[in-house]
Design a protein around this motif. Structure first.
Motif, PDB file in Angstrom:
ATOM      1  N   LEU B 187       0.875  -1.181   0.000  1.00 31.96           N
ATOM      2  CA  LEU B 187       0.000   0.000   0.000  1.00 31.96           C
ATOM      3  C   LEU B 187       0.903   1.218   0.000  1.00 31.96           C
ATOM      4  N   HIS B 188       0.689   2.106  -0.938  1.00 28.05           N
ATOM      5  CA  HIS B 188       1.537   3.286  -1.131  1.00 28.05           C
ATOM      6  C   HIS B 188       3.005   2.897  -1.206  1.00 28.05           C
ATOM      7  N   GLY B 189       3.283   1.698  -1.664  1.00 26.71           N
ATOM      8  CA  GLY B 189       4.667   1.271  -1.803  1.00 26.71           C
ATOM      9  C   GLY B 189       5.258   0.631  -0.553  1.00 26.71           C
ATOM     10  N   TYR B 190       4.480   0.520   0.516  1.00 28.12           N
ATOM     11  CA  TYR B 190       4.974  -0.160   1.714  1.00 28.12           C
ATOM     12  C   TYR B 190       4.533  -1.619   1.653  1.00 28.12           C
ATOM     13  N   PRO B 191       5.487  -2.550   1.676  1.00 29.63           N
ATOM     14  CA  PRO B 191       5.055  -3.958   1.709  1.00 29.63           C
ATOM     15  C   PRO B 191       4.299  -4.202   3.009  1.00 29.63           C
ATOM     16  N   VAL B 192       3.064  -4.743   2.892  1.00 34.05           N
ATOM     17  CA  VAL B 192       2.306  -4.957   4.124  1.00 34.05           C
ATOM     18  C   VAL B 192       2.164  -6.428   4.486  1.00 34.05           C
ATOM     19  N   MET B 193       2.126  -7.273   3.490  1.00 31.61           N
ATOM     20  CA  MET B 193       1.944  -8.687   3.806  1.00 31.61           C
ATOM     21  C   MET B 193       2.460  -9.510   2.644  1.00 31.61           C
ATOM     22  N   ALA B 194       2.885 -10.723   2.924  1.00 26.45           N
ATOM     23  CA  ALA B 194       3.405 -11.572   1.845  1.00 26.45           C
ATOM     24  C   ALA B 194       3.005 -13.004   2.098  1.00 26.45           C
ATOM     25  N   MET B 195       2.845 -13.754   1.020  1.00 25.48           N
ATOM     26  CA  MET B 195       2.600 -15.190   1.197  1.00 25.48           C
ATOM     27  C   MET B 195       3.182 -15.958   0.019  1.00 25.48           C
ATOM     28  N   LEU B 196       3.392 -17.228   0.267  1.00 28.24           N
ATOM     29  CA  LEU B 196       3.863 -18.140  -0.762  1.00 28.24           C
ATOM     30  C   LEU B 196       2.684 -19.043  -1.108  1.00 28.24           C
ATOM     31  N   ARG B 197       2.447 -19.229  -2.396  1.00 27.78           N
ATOM     32  CA  ARG B 197       1.349 -20.114  -2.777  1.00 27.78           C
ATOM     33  C   ARG B 197       1.923 -21.368  -3.408  1.00 27.78           C
ATOM     34  N   ALA B 198       1.597 -22.502  -2.823  1.00 27.83           N
ATOM     35  CA  ALA B 198       2.141 -23.767  -3.303  1.00 27.83           C
ATOM     36  C   ALA B 198       0.998 -24.691  -3.679  1.00 27.83           C
ATOM     37  N   SER B 199       1.177 -25.405  -4.771  1.00 24.17           N
ATOM     38  CA  SER B 199       0.066 -26.250  -5.202  1.00 24.17           C
ATOM     39  C   SER B 199       0.067 -27.597  -4.496  1.00 24.17           C
ATOM     40  N   THR B 200      -1.100 -28.225  -4.528  1.00 28.37           N
ATOM     41  CA  THR B 200      -1.276 -29.543  -3.936  1.00 28.37           C
ATOM     42  C   THR B 200      -1.811 -30.458  -5.028  1.00 28.37           C
ATOM     43  N   LYS B 201      -1.938 -31.728  -4.712  1.00 29.01           N
ATOM     44  CA  LYS B 201      -2.514 -32.671  -5.671  1.00 29.01           C
ATOM     45  C   LYS B 201      -3.908 -32.184  -6.052  1.00 29.01           C
ATOM     46  N   GLU B 202      -4.646 -31.693  -5.052  1.00 29.46           N
ATOM     47  CA  GLU B 202      -6.015 -31.241  -5.264  1.00 29.46           C
ATOM     48  C   GLU B 202      -6.082 -30.031  -6.199  1.00 29.46           C
ATOM     49  N   SER B 203      -5.137 -29.097  -6.054  1.00 25.88           N
ATOM     50  CA  SER B 203      -5.208 -27.874  -6.862  1.00 25.88           C
ATOM     51  C   SER B 203      -4.656 -28.108  -8.260  1.00 25.88           C
ATOM     52  N   ASP B 204      -4.056 -29.272  -8.517  1.00 30.42           N
ATOM     53  CA  ASP B 204      -3.659 -29.677  -9.852  1.00 30.42           C
ATOM     54  C   ASP B 204      -2.714 -28.659 -10.499  1.00 30.42           C
ATOM     55  N   GLY B 205      -1.640 -28.370  -9.821  1.00 23.77           N
ATOM     56  CA  GLY B 205      -0.617 -27.505 -10.407  1.00 23.77           C
ATOM     57  C   GLY B 205      -0.938 -26.031 -10.360  1.00 23.77           C
ATOM     58  N   GLN B 211      -8.961 -23.270  -4.903  1.00 27.63           N
ATOM     59  CA  GLN B 211      -8.961 -24.567  -5.582  1.00 27.63           C
ATOM     60  C   GLN B 211      -8.144 -25.587  -4.806  1.00 27.63           C
ATOM     61  N   GLY B 212      -7.752 -25.221  -3.587  1.00 23.13           N
ATOM     62  CA  GLY B 212      -7.079 -26.194  -2.733  1.00 23.13           C
ATOM     63  C   GLY B 212      -5.576 -26.019  -2.653  1.00 23.13           C
ATOM     64  N   ALA B 213      -5.034 -24.901  -3.182  1.00 19.20           N
ATOM     65  CA  ALA B 213      -3.602 -24.657  -3.028  1.00 19.20           C
ATOM     66  C   ALA B 213      -3.331 -24.187  -1.600  1.00 19.20           C
ATOM     67  N   LEU B 214      -2.044 -24.248  -1.194  1.00 17.57           N
ATOM     68  CA  LEU B 214      -1.666 -23.844   0.146  1.00 17.57           C
ATOM     69  C   LEU B 214      -1.307 -22.365   0.146  1.00 17.57           C
ATOM     70  N   GLY B 215      -1.701 -21.651   1.193  1.00 22.87           N
ATOM     71  CA  GLY B 215      -1.251 -20.283   1.376  1.00 22.87           C
ATOM     72  C   GLY B 215      -0.304 -20.270   2.559  1.00 22.87           C
ATOM     73  N   ILE B 216       0.940 -19.840   2.348  1.00 27.77           N
ATOM     74  CA  ILE B 216       1.943 -19.880   3.410  1.00 27.77           C
ATOM     75  C   ILE B 216       2.372 -18.453   3.710  1.00 27.77           C
ATOM     76  N   GLY B 217       2.064 -18.002   4.909  1.00 31.18           N
ATOM     77  CA  GLY B 217       2.376 -16.624   5.275  1.00 31.18           C
ATOM     78  C   GLY B 217       3.874 -16.420   5.448  1.00 31.18           C
ATOM     79  N   ILE B 218       4.389 -15.251   5.040  1.00 31.56           N
ATOM     80  CA  ILE B 218       5.820 -14.964   5.139  1.00 31.56           C
ATOM     81  C   ILE B 218       6.011 -13.708   5.984  1.00 31.56           C
ATOM     82  N   ASP B 219       6.972 -13.778   6.900  1.00 33.21           N
ATOM     83  CA  ASP B 219       7.290 -12.613   7.726  1.00 33.21           C
ATOM     84  C   ASP B 219       7.954 -11.553   6.849  1.00 33.21           C
ATOM     85  N   ILE B 220       7.403 -10.342   6.882  1.00 30.87           N
ATOM     86  CA  ILE B 220       7.934  -9.262   6.044  1.00 30.87           C
ATOM     87  C   ILE B 220       9.370  -8.921   6.447  1.00 30.87           C
TER      88      ILE B 220
END
Lengths: 511, 344
Positions: B187-205, B211-220
């Motif tokens: 927001l206004h150029g300040y990083p506020v939050m970050a996450m890594l999105r990784a797929s699972t068998k369910e989310s099919d790539g 759709q069942g992918a994983l959301g992994i929070g990352i410390d800024i």
């Protein structure tokens, strides 16, 4: 904060304006604010239309004596025509005339009367005994068949009333005897518009009962521009009586049928200087007394002018004013409740269709249509078509499906099937398109949830638009739509949670 | 045990377990947690900060890439752009002699119409899953992209052929097939939050959370993963791979933050999400910019977005013109997560 202030100012202004105008109309002009408070009056508008041929124009329309005498109020509307009402021993005729005219012309005549039991078709004593009926000359076997019918009918009836019932029951019966069929076929060739009426009058004549055509109007504000209902007036020896041949046993009910013209003679005398003349009727239930209405038209309130339109044009607005109400429900359910729908305003159009068709049958038909359409759409998607041709192909398929469904349901004896055409076809084609894309990209669960959401929103909007008090306000107080607008603006700045988000974030925790 | 300082405004709000938590949370509770809803995101952050005319910059990947290169950012190398049906018939000429590549619509969104090719087998092309694609299939796909099959509103589109990112081994280990990407919201150029999105068998790539992918929070502050969710519920290990998801250090975190802030500077969008992939040889590559980033990121981090957006709004009001480094420093100092035990 500045934007906030502007918004509140706009909302305040809209509410003040809408509320103020409604209050002025209600208190100063006496338009009843609550639906039940109004006088229930029927307003029937006869519309004579014809194509002028460039010569002097004259037109005569028979008028209902009962409305003229009871004095509920009547008026004519037609630009630059000289107009007068002729009174011939209790039979009234409207007479329009004008110099040379070109192109399509429309003449209006409006009658209002209190809702009541009188239909204007009550038995009427004859001033003088009518001439015995002209016995129709029917050739050969036809004459024999007609005579045999009359003889049989006379044997089972005691008086003209029961004779009338016996004859018309047979004429409208699906399993009529051979003799009826022969005579019927003859009249179908002679007079294709109303064979039953001509045949009934002639048969009554053969039996010695004088009869003549009469015309009525069905009192229902559902269908605008209805054709005159053909009726029969017969003489039972002392009185002239009017009956609807479609329901021979029923004495005309003033709550359902209004007898516009009786006493013989044509409803509309041939229009001189015009071709293709015809009369149509539009019926509206009016809850504003005529006196108030005149005041309204003279009042400076612009929005009130909707009431100055001819009834047939006004009828269109009955539905148009409902659309904002539906849109409001959509806004409410999407932004506050958080139901996801396919297309933003598709539910409104669906709800409008449901107003015509009953909701349950409507939803069943919609489901069948969408289900079958989707199946075809999947066949199409294998062909890798471009987007616009694909949607156009969907439109063709939806059209054919609609025809097929109405034919099948008609064969099965389900009337509602015919009404399937009320579903907006293009909207259904787009629904199929969007649904199948979502189906492929996000899975069938999402696609079905969204369609179910749309149907749910449509049903909610339907129930909202169905409330007659709300319909009343929208139609008689259209300025109240400004208040609705204010509500929509407020929701537009609503930053709180949607109900669905309370569930979505239920497992939110910092754990 | 890493004993990181905890920032006052993010102190964990704990509610006793109430019977209704199985079904819903009250608006009051969500507000207390600082959760941002869609209405609030749109009315308070998207509409005032993202003028409509700037959307074109991020909705068209060609323009986004050109802008990013001007600003010295690393992006996936463009091999070719197919702009008309004639070129679609000789799409092989646009591959630049590469066996591995990605074809995507320039105006697509949410991974629609993206075709990844890993190599060749004779005439045919091979997808990461091992499935083969004939040259005819490839041409068909390009034709569909040109016809607007994958673009918003069915608008005509171009097909972009670019470098196939080979994610760093550390990240592929977290994902069942597919390439994990990193989303940073600013927001206004300040990083506020970050996450890594990784797929699972369910989310099919795919890496879409619903759709069942994983959301992994990352410390800024540190770039270490702090929390993971699957279908909105916290998990600690990958459902298919069984690997630990929390406590992983994302490589080149400084570069990633730098990229996210640069994206704001180059587009002028006040509120945006940047998608970044980390290539094993080229490092972080900017993939796309999203002008309407979703709200699942706050679930992945276990922190309401408002707790981060409000300090930024205040800071932005105090210092309307701040440079890139001071913005990153502000975010790192204020948005430090309470770290779980570091993984050795």
């Amino acid at each position: 904060m500045k934007a906030q202030a502007k918004l509140l100012l706009a909302v305040g202004l809209l509410v003040a304006l809408g509320g103020g105008m409604a209050a002025y109309k209600s208190m100063k002009l006496g338009v009843p604010f609550w639906q039940g408070d109004g006088v229930d009056e029927w307003l029937i508008e006869a519309r004579v239309s014809f194509l002028a041929t460039g010569r002097d124009v004259k037109a005569r329309l028979a008028l209902p004596a009962i409305a003229m005498e009871r004095g509920g109020g009547q008026e004519s509307g037609s630009l630059d025509y000289s107009f007068s009402v002729e009174d011939n021993k209790g039979e009234y005729t409207a007479f329009w005339s004008s110099g040379p005219r070109e192109e399509g012309q429309a003449l209006y005549y409006r009658v209002r009367f209190k809702e009541g039991l009188d239909s204007g078709g009550e038995p009427k004593p004859a001033f003088e005994k009518p001439n015995p009926p002209d016995v129709p000359r029917l050739p050969g076997s036809l004459g024999a068949a007609a005579n045999s019918i009359v003889t049989k009918a006379k044997n089972v009836s005691a008086d003209p009333d029961s004779l009338f019932v016996t004859l018309f029951k047979q004429i409208h019966s699906a399993e009529a005897s051979q003799e009826y069929l022969i005579v019927k076929r003859h009249y179908e060739k002679e007079d294709s518009a109303n064979p039953g009426i001509a045949m009934g009058i002639d048969l009554l004549g053969l039996a010695g009962v004088t009869a003549r055509p009469a015309y009525g109007v069905r009192l229902s504000d559902q269908n605008s521009g209805q054709a005159p209902v053909p009726l029969i007036e017969y003489y039972d020896g002392a009185f002239w009586k009017v009956r609807d041949p479609a329901e021979p046993t029923k004495i005309p009910d003033g709550r359902e049928l209004f007898v516009w013209h009786r006493g013989g003679g044509a409803l509309l005398d041939d229009v001189t200087g015009g071709e293709n003349s015809r009369v149509t009727f539009t019926v509206a239930k009016d809850r504003i007394p005529l006196a108030t209405l005149t005041d309204l038209r003279d009042s400076p309130l612009l929005v009130s002018t909707i009431l100055a339109l001819p009834v047939s044009e006004r009828a269109v607005f009955r539905y148009i004013v409902l659309i904002p109400l539906g849109a409001f429900v959509v806004v409410l359910l999407r932004n506050i409740v958080g139901i996801s729908t396919l297309g933003t305003f598709m539910p409104v159009l669906l709800a409008l269709a449901l107003l015509e068709i009953k909701p349950l049958t409507g939803i069943i038909m919609f489901s069948i249509l969408v289900g079958a359409g989707l199946w075809f759409r999947f066949l199409l998607s294998r062909m890798n078509l471009l987007v616009v041709p694909r949607v156009a192909a969907c439109v063709v398929i939806v059209t054919l499906l609609m025809m097929l469904m109405s034919v099948v349901s008609y064969q099965l004896g389900i009337d509602a099937g015919i009404k399937i055409t009320l579903f907006p076809m293009i909207i259904i084609a787009w629904t199929l398109e969007r649904m199948s894309l979502i189906w492929e990209e996000e899975g069938k669960r999402n696609a079905i949830t969204q369609v179910a959401g749309s149907v749910f929103v449509a049903v909610c909007a339907y129930h909202f638009m169905k409330v007659s008090q709300i319909q009343y306000w929208a139609f008689y107080f259209p300025e109240m739509l400004l208040i609705l607008l204010a509500g929509i603006l407020l929701i537009g700045r609503y930053t709180g949670y949607r109900l669905s988000e309370l569930i979505r974030f239920k497992s939110f925790s910092n754990g | 045990m890493a004993d990181a300082p905890v920032i006052a405004d993010e102190r964990t709000v704990t509610f006793g377990h109430r019977w209704w938590h199985r079904w819903f949370r009250t608006p009051g509770e969500l507000h207390e947690l600082g959760v941002v809803g869609i209405n609030m995101r749109n009315a308070r952050f998207l509409l005032p900060n993202n003028p409509r005319r700037l959307y074109e910059l991020v909705d068209n990947k060609l323009r986004t890439k050109a802008l990013a290169e001007e600003h010295g950012m690393n992006v996936a190398e463009t091999y070719g752009v197919v702009r008309n049906p004639h070129d679609a018939n000789r799409v092989e000429k646009f591959l630049g002699g590469n066996d591995a590549f990605v074809i995507k619509p320039t105006r697509g969104s949410g991974g629609k119409g993206v075709l990844v090719i890993d190599g060749k087998n004779g005439e045919n092309f091979v997808k990461p899953s091992g499935a083969e694609v004939t040259p005819g299939d490839l041409r068909n796909h390009v034709t569909n992209i040109l016809a607007g099959l994958f673009s918003l509103g069915g608008k005509r589109d171009y097909a972009l052929i670019e470098y196939r990112v080979r994610p760093a081994a550390l990240l592929t280990a977290l994902s069942f097939q597919g390439a994990p990407d990193i989303r940073v919201v600013t927001l206004h150029g300040y990083p506020v939050m970050a996450m890594l999105r990784a797929s699972t068998k369910e989310s099919d790539g795919r890496s879409n959370l619903h759709q069942g992918a994983l959301g992994i929070g990352i410390d800024i502050a540190t770039g270490i993963t702090v929390r993971a969710i699957h279908h909105g519920k916290p998990v600690t290990t990958h459902p298919d791979l069984g690997i630990e998801l929390v406590g992983v250090q994302i490589p080149e975190w400084d570069t990633i933050l730098h990229m996210a802030v640069t994206c704001q500077e180059m587009t002028g969008l006040g509120y945006l999400g940047v998608d970044i992939m980390i290539d094993e040889t080229k490092g972080p590559l900017m993939i796309e910019v999203n002008a309407r980033p979703g709200l699942a990121i706050q679930m992945a981090n276990g922190i309401g977005l408002l707790k981060r957006l409000e300090p930024v709004v205040a800071e932005h009001r105090r210092h309307p013109i701040a440079d890139l480094h001071s913005k990153i420093t502000f975010s790192r100092n204020h948005f430090r997560a309470k770290l779980p035990p570091a993984r050795m």
